[in-house]
Design a protein around this motif. Structure first.
Motif, mmCIF file in Angstrom:
data_model
loop_
_atom_site.group_PDB
_atom_site.id
_atom_site.type_symbol
_atom_site.label_atom_id
_atom_site.label_comp_id
_atom_site.label_asym_id
_atom_site.label_seq_id
_atom_site.Cartn_x
_atom_site.Cartn_y
_atom_site.Cartn_z
ATOM 1 N N ARG A 33 0.826 -1.199 0.000
ATOM 2 C CA ARG A 33 0.000 0.000 0.000
ATOM 3 C C ARG A 33 0.867 1.258 0.000
ATOM 4 N NH1 ARG A 33 -1.463 0.955 5.099
ATOM 5 N NH2 ARG A 33 -2.381 -1.110 5.370
ATOM 6 N N SER A 34 1.988 1.208 0.741
ATOM 7 C CA SER A 34 2.833 2.400 0.834
ATOM 8 C C SER A 34 3.500 2.710 -0.513
ATOM 9 C CB SER A 34 3.886 2.240 1.928
ATOM 10 O OG SER A 34 4.902 1.369 1.503
ATOM 11 N N LEU A 35 3.533 1.711 -1.426
ATOM 12 C CA LEU A 35 4.049 1.984 -2.774
ATOM 13 C C LEU A 35 3.002 2.721 -3.608
ATOM 14 C CD1 LEU A 35 5.791 -1.411 -3.568
ATOM 15 C CD2 LEU A 35 6.898 0.753 -2.994
ATOM 16 N N GLU A 36 1.706 2.497 -3.251
ATOM 17 C CA GLU A 36 0.644 3.276 -3.915
ATOM 18 C C GLU A 36 0.664 4.687 -3.349
ATOM 19 O OE1 GLU A 36 -3.292 1.490 -3.978
ATOM 20 O OE2 GLU A 36 -2.413 -0.417 -3.369
ATOM 21 N N LYS A 37 0.585 4.768 -2.028
ATOM 22 C CA LYS A 37 0.626 6.058 -1.321
ATOM 23 C C LYS A 37 0.818 5.767 0.166
ATOM 24 C CE LYS A 37 -2.137 10.297 -0.711
ATOM 25 N NZ LYS A 37 -2.423 10.275 0.736
ATOM 26 N N ARG A 38 1.633 6.580 0.821
ATOM 27 C CA ARG A 38 1.848 6.395 2.252
ATOM 28 C C ARG A 38 0.798 7.189 3.005
ATOM 29 N NH1 ARG A 38 6.670 4.210 4.487
ATOM 30 N NH2 ARG A 38 6.763 4.886 6.660
#
Ligand SMILES: C=C(O[C@@H]1C=C(C(=O)O)C=C[C@H]1O)C(=O)O
Length: 357
Positions: free
Chosen positions: A82-87
């Motif tokens: 998920r943090s690669l999509e947005k943190r």
């Protein structure tokens, strides 16, 4: 000995290489999901999907790995993806080391930015203002009951509850030295003092008890002043370098606290959900009976019923009701429509996946 270990370690190395490859494959797909969401401005964090993934892991698990351990690993995998999509940024009732922080990580994993707040009000404000996408606040404790401030703020906030976390709360008596020599005061949050009162009465009846803003704050004070003992979780003890005088001093060994995740997001149905409502009943005979009758007629189970003074000085109350199911489930939708018609005040606080623990 070494001869036996070497081939086993080679097997582990080969498996790790596969895990590494698979994790990065998963991460690349998550990045693609992120692009699709960005095109439609869709929310990055989808609690209903994450709950389904975690339940699926436990359902498909052939062992010998434990379900809980696998879910912990998967929570981190999803957090990292998920943090690669947005943190996302998570506000919580701080300081660092509180159970609310632990609840925040339990919901989102550790690949998040955190914003420790000094009060429940501040968590709501930071989340309403968009400084944080989500906030985590305590709602109720199995020994001491509702956290009144959270219930009051839920009544009028524009935010929705999109998740719940239930944590076993264990308290330890902690000091800078690991013993009680020279200790003149025991500090903790008022809730924690109340949850340990029988033990304190039996063991340290004569030492002053002082309520402070949080158990983690008490731990910080105990680190700096050896005349102070703190009641806090072991996590706070480790964080502030304290020694344990006695672990598990809570009067109820099953002591648990339930936390709510709040934010702009409305979680979709996950198949195993709960809906939280706030209601007021009109001043008429049988009005509560009529309100609850709507739930019974549509086969909706109630899991919590709590009342709180409306603070008008006229003995009026708000009722906090949790029911099984999601607002989009047919039975729940029908029951709530009917219930709303009979209520003096009606607000859906949120529908969210049921906590795993
Ligand atoms: C990948 C997604 O985005 C996020 C990450 C998830 C995951 O890593 O499995 C699941 C749900 C979302 O919170 C998705 O929506 O499927």
């Amino acid at each position: 000995m070494n001869d036996k270990l070497t081939p086993l370690r080679e097997q582990i190395d080969a498996i790790d290489a596969q895990i590494l490859d698979l994790l990065n494959q998963r991460a690349k797909v998550a990045q693609q999901v992120g692009h699709v969401k960005a095109e439609t401005n869709a929310p990055v964090f989808r609690p209903e999907r994450e709950a389904q993934v975690l339940r699926g892991v436990a359902e498909r698990n052939p062992g010998p790995m434990g379900d809980t351990e696998l879910q912990t690993i998967w929570r981190e995998i999803m957090s990292a993806c998920r943090s690669l999509e947005k943190r996302v940024t998570i506000a919580f009732l701080g300081p660092a080391g509180t159970y609310t922080e632990q609840a925040a990580y339990q919901q989102f994993g550790t690949a998040v930015d955190v914003l420790p707040c000094s009060s429940i009000d501040e968590v709501f404000r930071a989340t309403e203002a968009g400084t944080a996408e989500f906030g985590v606040v305590p709602v109720e404790n199995s020994t001491e009951g509702a956290i009144g401030r959270t219930l009051d703020l839920l009544l009028h906030t524009s935010l929705s509850i999109s998740g719940e976390v239930s944590l076993a709360v264990r308290h330890s008596l902690l000091t800078g030295t690991g013993n009680m020599d020279g200790v003149t005061a025991i500090c903790a949050h008022a809730q924690a003092l109340a949850q340990c009162q029988i033990w304190l009465n039996n063991n340290y009846p004569d030492i002053e008890r002082r309520a402070v803003s949080s158990n983690a704050e008490a731990a910080r004070m105990a680190r700096d002043d050896h005349s102070i003992a703190a009641i806090a979780g072991e996590r706070a003890g480790v964080r502030y370098g304290l020694g344990t005088v006695k672990a598990n001093i809570q009067d109820d060994p099953h002591n648990r606290t339930r936390f709510a995740v709040i934010g702009q997001l409305k979680a979709g149905p996950s198949g195993q959900d709960r809906t939280s409502l706030a209601l007021a009943a009109p001043h008429k005979a049988g009005s509560i009976y009529r309100l609850l009758g709507s739930l019974a007629r549509h086969n909706v189970s109630m899991t919590r019923f709590e009342s709180r003074p409306a603070r008008t000085g006229t003995w009026e109350y708000y009722f906090y009701v949790d029911v099984e199911g999601h607002v989009q489930d047919e039975g729940v939708a029908k029951a709530l429509e009917e219930l709303q018609g009979n209520a003096a005040f009606f607000k859906v606080l949120g529908s969210y996946p049921v906590s795993l623990t």
